[in-house]
Design a protein around this motif. Sequence first.
Motif, PDB file in Angstrom:
ATOM      1  N   SER A  19       0.844  -1.194   0.000  1.00 43.28           N
ATOM      2  CA  SER A  19       0.000   0.000   0.000  1.00 43.28           C
ATOM      3  C   SER A  19       0.880   1.246   0.000  1.00 43.28           C
ATOM      4  CB  SER A  19      -0.922  -0.005   1.217  1.00 43.28           C
ATOM      5  OG  SER A  19      -1.891  -1.030   1.056  1.00 43.28           O
ATOM      6  N   ARG A  21       1.069   5.313   0.394  1.00 44.59           N
ATOM      7  CA  ARG A  21       0.303   6.376   1.061  1.00 44.59           C
ATOM      8  C   ARG A  21       0.925   7.758   0.908  1.00 44.59           C
ATOM      9  NH1 ARG A  21       0.228   1.822   4.443  1.00 44.59           N
ATOM     10  NH2 ARG A  21      -1.847   0.926   4.793  1.00 44.59           N
ATOM     11  N   ASN A 126      -6.279   9.772   4.976  1.00 41.49           N
ATOM     12  CA  ASN A 126      -7.215   8.880   4.262  1.00 41.49           C
ATOM     13  C   ASN A 126      -8.229   9.698   3.470  1.00 41.49           C
ATOM     14  OD1 ASN A 126      -6.826   5.969   4.954  1.00 41.49           O
ATOM     15  ND2 ASN A 126      -6.962   6.760   7.054  1.00 41.49           N
ATOM     16  N   GLY A 174     -10.613   1.994   3.196  1.00 44.83           N
ATOM     17  CA  GLY A 174     -11.846   1.575   3.845  1.00 44.83           C
ATOM     18  C   GLY A 174     -12.427   2.669   4.727  1.00 44.83           C
TER      19      GLY A 174
HETATM   20  C1  FMN Z   1     -10.448  -2.925   1.323  1.00 47.57           C
HETATM   21  C2  FMN Z   1      -9.249  -2.320   1.993  1.00 47.57           C
HETATM   22  C3  FMN Z   1      -9.402  -1.174   2.754  1.00 47.57           C
HETATM   23  C4  FMN Z   1      -8.271  -0.541   3.315  1.00 47.57           C
HETATM   24  N1  FMN Z   1      -8.431   0.632   3.999  1.00 47.57           N
HETATM   25  C5  FMN Z   1      -7.342   1.324   4.410  1.00 47.57           C
HETATM   26  C6  FMN Z   1      -7.494   2.623   4.974  1.00 47.57           C
HETATM   27  O1  FMN Z   1      -8.600   3.129   5.175  1.00 47.57           O
HETATM   28  N2  FMN Z   1      -6.363   3.302   5.317  1.00 47.57           N
HETATM   29  C7  FMN Z   1      -5.109   2.788   5.111  1.00 47.57           C
HETATM   30  O2  FMN Z   1      -4.129   3.485   5.414  1.00 47.57           O
HETATM   31  N3  FMN Z   1      -4.933   1.549   4.581  1.00 47.57           N
HETATM   32  C8  FMN Z   1      -6.022   0.824   4.209  1.00 47.57           C
HETATM   33  N4  FMN Z   1      -5.880  -0.408   3.624  1.00 47.57           N
HETATM   34  C9  FMN Z   1      -4.533  -0.958   3.431  1.00 47.57           C
HETATM   35  C10 FMN Z   1      -4.227  -2.065   4.429  1.00 47.57           C
HETATM   36  O3  FMN Z   1      -3.881  -1.500   5.660  1.00 47.57           O
HETATM   37  C11 FMN Z   1      -3.065  -2.901   3.850  1.00 47.57           C
HETATM   38  O4  FMN Z   1      -3.495  -3.507   2.658  1.00 47.57           O
HETATM   39  C12 FMN Z   1      -2.578  -3.975   4.809  1.00 47.57           C
HETATM   40  O5  FMN Z   1      -2.041  -3.408   5.987  1.00 47.57           O
HETATM   41  C13 FMN Z   1      -1.500  -4.844   4.147  1.00 47.57           C
HETATM   42  O6  FMN Z   1      -0.433  -4.036   3.707  1.00 47.57           O
HETATM   43  P1  FMN Z   1       0.005  -3.949   2.177  1.00 47.57           P
HETATM   44  O7  FMN Z   1      -1.173  -3.504   1.357  1.00 47.57           O
HETATM   45  O8  FMN Z   1       1.121  -2.916   2.149  1.00 47.57           O
HETATM   46  O9  FMN Z   1       0.466  -5.311   1.761  1.00 47.57           O
HETATM   47  C14 FMN Z   1      -6.976  -1.091   3.119  1.00 47.57           C
HETATM   48  C15 FMN Z   1      -6.849  -2.274   2.384  1.00 47.57           C
HETATM   49  C16 FMN Z   1      -7.954  -2.890   1.820  1.00 47.57           C
HETATM   50  C17 FMN Z   1      -7.779  -4.125   0.995  1.00 47.57           C
END
Ligand code: FMN
Length: 229
Positions: A19, A21, A126, A174
């Motif tokens: 992810s 950011r 976010n 999310g």
């Molecule tokens: C449907 C969904 C909603 C998520 N919502 C948020 C969010 O609101 N804020 C955020 O910082 N990360 C959000 N994430 C990222 C997750 O925190 C992240 O996918 C998880 O910690 C695994 O890390 P990676 O994506 O770096 O592998 C979301 C991920 C998914 C799949």
Amino acid sequence: MNSNTLPDIHEQLVHARRSIRAYRSDPVPEALLQQLLRVARQAPSGGNLQPGHFTLVQGRLRDALTQALLADWQGGVPEKEDYSYFPRPMPMALRKRQVASAQALYGALGVAREDRAGRDAQFARNYRFFDAPVALVITIDSRFGAGGYMDLGMALHGLQLAAAARGLGSCAIGALASYPDTVRRVLGLPASEHIVCGMALGWPNEDAPVNRTQTTRAPLHEYYRVLGE
Ligand SMILES: Cc1cc2nc3c(=O)[nH]c(=O)nc-3n(C[C@H](O)[C@H](O)[C@H](O)COP(=O)(O)O)c2cc1C
């Protein structure tokens, strides 16, 4: 490309995606976004119903959405969510995973556990879609149940992998689903569209510490089991 290199490339991509950011301001051409959505659209779905809609929100409308969501969040008035995401109450084993991912995020940022202001500042991002050049709102027809969400999740992963394959970063958001009425009101969407999540997308800011967040995964034996001989 022979048949052995293809799985390698796919696995590398899956493992390399994380992810993102923080983004550079360089725009993402809409044609490129459409290319990514064509990949997302290829996801399998029960009955090939292809649930979900991706809405690109830009310009003054995007600013208005951010301001409305920040006002809601700062006001601390909860809205009824369209769907329940996390188990309530959260079982301890899952809570540990959640805490570990938060620690990875705030650790990368150098924000201490007790630094409420630092955590809030990151959470507020976010609602700014992390200042990414692309802000998507992902919705689903309210008549879908868990199966539709499952199918849409596969499409989301397809989108994120297609983005990663082109050097683009993304993060699902999310946090948007906490204020579905606000999202609908600002975007002029009908009540029949449920708010699933947002998605930030763009070129990663490689220098941003937040993008060094590294999450782990549960050991395979917690994830997979074999029954029978
Ligand atoms: C449907 C969904 C909603 C998520 N919502 C948020 C969010 O609101 N804020 C955020 O910082 N990360 C959000 N994430 C990222 C997750 O925190 C992240 O996918 C998880 O910690 C695994 O890390 P990676 O994506 O770096 O592998 C979301 C991920 C998914 C799949």
